[in-house]
Design a protein around this motif. Structure first.
Motif, PDB file in Angstrom:
ATOM      1  N   THR A  71      -5.106   3.140   4.274  1.00 21.00           N
ATOM      2  CA  THR A  71      -3.697   2.752   4.374  1.00 21.00           C
ATOM      3  C   THR A  71      -3.412   2.124   5.736  1.00 21.00           C
ATOM      4  O   THR A  71      -2.749   1.089   5.826  1.00 21.00           O
ATOM      5  CB  THR A  71      -2.781   3.973   4.147  1.00 21.00           C
ATOM      6  N   ALA A  72      -3.933   2.735   6.794  1.00 21.53           N
ATOM      7  CA  ALA A  72      -3.724   2.200   8.149  1.00 21.53           C
ATOM      8  C   ALA A  72      -4.323   0.802   8.273  1.00 21.53           C
ATOM      9  O   ALA A  72      -3.685  -0.102   8.827  1.00 21.53           O
ATOM     10  CB  ALA A  72      -4.339   3.145   9.179  1.00 21.53           C
ATOM     11  N   LYS A  73      -5.511   0.607   7.737  1.00 25.20           N
ATOM     12  CA  LYS A  73      -6.164  -0.710   7.811  1.00 25.20           C
ATOM     13  C   LYS A  73      -5.325  -1.769   7.092  1.00 25.20           C
ATOM     14  O   LYS A  73      -5.138  -2.875   7.600  1.00 25.20           O
ATOM     15  CB  LYS A  73      -7.560  -0.628   7.201  1.00 25.20           C
ATOM     16  N   ILE A  74      -4.797  -1.421   5.931  1.00 26.73           N
ATOM     17  CA  ILE A  74      -3.956  -2.363   5.174  1.00 26.73           C
ATOM     18  C   ILE A  74      -2.714  -2.724   5.973  1.00 26.73           C
ATOM     19  O   ILE A  74      -2.365  -3.905   6.119  1.00 26.73           O
ATOM     20  CB  ILE A  74      -3.576  -1.775   3.794  1.00 26.73           C
ATOM     21  N   MET A  75      -2.048  -1.709   6.528  1.00 27.36           N
ATOM     22  CA  MET A  75      -0.812  -1.972   7.273  1.00 27.36           C
ATOM     23  C   MET A  75      -1.075  -2.852   8.491  1.00 27.36           C
ATOM     24  O   MET A  75      -0.317  -3.783   8.769  1.00 27.36           O
ATOM     25  CB  MET A  75      -0.160  -0.656   7.690  1.00 27.36           C
ATOM     26  N   LEU A  76      -2.140  -2.573   9.209  1.00 26.32           N
ATOM     27  CA  LEU A  76      -2.443  -3.359  10.415  1.00 26.32           C
ATOM     28  C   LEU A  76      -2.818  -4.796  10.061  1.00 26.32           C
ATOM     29  O   LEU A  76      -2.430  -5.737  10.758  1.00 26.32           O
ATOM     30  CB  LEU A  76      -3.535  -2.678  11.229  1.00 26.32           C
ATOM     31  N   LYS A  77      -3.546  -4.978   8.990  1.00 21.27           N
ATOM     32  CA  LYS A  77      -3.890  -6.342   8.565  1.00 21.27           C
ATOM     33  C   LYS A  77      -2.663  -7.106   8.089  1.00 21.27           C
ATOM     34  O   LYS A  77      -2.520  -8.294   8.361  1.00 21.27           O
ATOM     35  CB  LYS A  77      -4.957  -6.324   7.460  1.00 21.27           C
ATOM     36  N   LEU A  78      -1.766  -6.431   7.394  1.00 20.52           N
ATOM     37  CA  LEU A  78      -0.541  -7.097   6.952  1.00 20.52           C
ATOM     38  C   LEU A  78       0.327  -7.496   8.138  1.00 20.52           C
ATOM     39  O   LEU A  78       1.008  -8.522   8.107  1.00 20.52           O
ATOM     40  CB  LEU A  78       0.260  -6.193   6.012  1.00 20.52           C
ATOM     41  N   PHE A 127     -12.135  -4.579   1.578  1.00 17.06           N
ATOM     42  CA  PHE A 127     -12.859  -3.339   1.337  1.00 17.06           C
ATOM     43  C   PHE A 127     -14.085  -3.568   0.460  1.00 17.06           C
ATOM     44  O   PHE A 127     -14.119  -4.474  -0.360  1.00 17.06           O
ATOM     45  CB  PHE A 127     -11.934  -2.319   0.669  1.00 17.06           C
ATOM     46  N   LYS A 128     -15.079  -2.688   0.644  1.00 21.01           N
ATOM     47  CA  LYS A 128     -16.260  -2.694  -0.207  1.00 21.01           C
ATOM     48  C   LYS A 128     -15.840  -2.292  -1.616  1.00 21.01           C
ATOM     49  O   LYS A 128     -14.812  -1.661  -1.822  1.00 21.01           O
ATOM     50  CB  LYS A 128     -17.300  -1.697   0.326  1.00 21.01           C
ATOM     51  N   LYS A 129     -16.656  -2.649  -2.584  1.00 18.40           N
ATOM     52  CA  LYS A 129     -16.363  -2.385  -3.992  1.00 18.40           C
ATOM     53  C   LYS A 129     -15.963  -0.929  -4.233  1.00 18.40           C
ATOM     54  O   LYS A 129     -14.980  -0.655  -4.917  1.00 18.40           O
ATOM     55  CB  LYS A 129     -17.600  -2.743  -4.827  1.00 18.40           C
ATOM     56  N   ALA A 154      -8.005   1.514  -2.008  1.00 22.43           N
ATOM     57  CA  ALA A 154      -7.107   0.478  -1.484  1.00 22.43           C
ATOM     58  C   ALA A 154      -5.966   0.205  -2.469  1.00 22.43           C
ATOM     59  O   ALA A 154      -4.811   0.064  -2.053  1.00 22.43           O
ATOM     60  CB  ALA A 154      -7.885  -0.801  -1.188  1.00 22.43           C
ATOM     61  N   LYS A 155      -6.276   0.139  -3.766  1.00 23.09           N
ATOM     62  CA  LYS A 155      -5.219  -0.060  -4.773  1.00 23.09           C
ATOM     63  C   LYS A 155      -4.212   1.080  -4.717  1.00 23.09           C
ATOM     64  O   LYS A 155      -3.006   0.871  -4.775  1.00 23.09           O
ATOM     65  CB  LYS A 155      -5.826  -0.143  -6.185  1.00 23.09           C
ATOM     66  N   ARG A 156      -4.730   2.312  -4.604  1.00 26.66           N
ATOM     67  CA  ARG A 156      -3.861   3.486  -4.527  1.00 26.66           C
ATOM     68  C   ARG A 156      -2.988   3.420  -3.267  1.00 26.66           C
ATOM     69  O   ARG A 156      -1.807   3.757  -3.291  1.00 26.66           O
ATOM     70  CB  ARG A 156      -4.723   4.762  -4.521  1.00 26.66           C
ATOM     71  N   ALA A 157      -3.581   2.977  -2.164  1.00 25.96           N
ATOM     72  CA  ALA A 157      -2.837   2.865  -0.907  1.00 25.96           C
ATOM     73  C   ALA A 157      -1.707   1.846  -1.034  1.00 25.96           C
ATOM     74  O   ALA A 157      -0.597   2.083  -0.549  1.00 25.96           O
ATOM     75  CB  ALA A 157      -3.772   2.483   0.237  1.00 25.96           C
ATOM     76  N   VAL A 158      -1.971   0.718  -1.705  1.00 25.00           N
ATOM     77  CA  VAL A 158      -0.933  -0.300  -1.906  1.00 25.00           C
ATOM     78  C   VAL A 158       0.208   0.279  -2.742  1.00 25.00           C
ATOM     79  O   VAL A 158       1.386   0.076  -2.431  1.00 25.00           O
ATOM     80  CB  VAL A 158      -1.518  -1.584  -2.549  1.00 25.00           C
TER      81      VAL A 158
END
Length: 177
Positions: A5-12, A32-34, A40-44
């Motif tokens: 979740t943190a990685k997604i937020m920082l990239k956004l 993300f790796k496969k 990642a979907k759950r985090a979104v």
């Protein structure tokens, strides 16, 4: 908050994607790796449920996502909490953050001071802070969020008197030692 979740937020917030914001969900999943893509979907989904991201349909049918204002603030909080633990090689320069923010922007001033202190910045004076690593991008992002950009100044110092105190405080290796 999970690392995904943190990685997604920082990239956004800060990007690093080829075409800049907003981004598709596919762009995010490709970070993300496969085996991590389900997380990642759950985090979104969780970010959307907590109203940290906004979604809209693109003209080509893809779904674009970006951080909401609340999401931007949460991402910046993550970044400033990590500042206190930075242990990269020091370039022997000091970053100076100085500000003179009018009373009508008290909320922004308090937000800036709180994050500087929680990030481990050294308060030299009430409105002058020092830090040994590059931080301008993050400070500017916070200033934009609170609409106080024109009241903040940055400087890079080669030296400052009594810097040995700062070197010890930040646990740095000085050039001479």
């Amino acid at each position: 908050m999970s690392a995904v979740t943190a990685k997604i937020m920082l990239k956004l917030w800060f990007g690093d994607f080829e075409n800049g914001p907003p981004f598709t969900i596919g762009d995010i999943l490709n970070l993300f790796k496969k085996e991590e893509q389900k997380l990642a979907k759950r985090a979104v989904v969780d970010l959307r449920k907590n109203e940290f991201i906004k979604q809209k349909q693109n003209y080509d049918g893809s779904v674009l996502i970006s951080l909401s204002e609340e999401g931007k603030l949460r991402a910046l909080n993550l970044i400033f909490r990590r500042f206190d633990n930075r242990r990269e090689k020091w370039d022997c320069k000091w970053r100076m953050v100085s500000f003179d923010i009018p009373n009508q922007y008290t909320k922004g001033r308090k937000a800036l001071v709180y994050r500087l202190k929680s990030g481990g910045f050294y308060e030299l004076q009430k409105s002058l802070f020092l830090y040994p690593y590059d931080c301008e991008k993050e400070i500017r992002a916070l200033a934009r969020l609170f609409k106080i950009e024109k009241y903040i100044r940055f400087g890079v110092l080669e030296t400052i008197d009594s810097q040995e105190i700062l070197i010890r405080r930040f646990k740095l290796k000085s050039q001479s030692g």
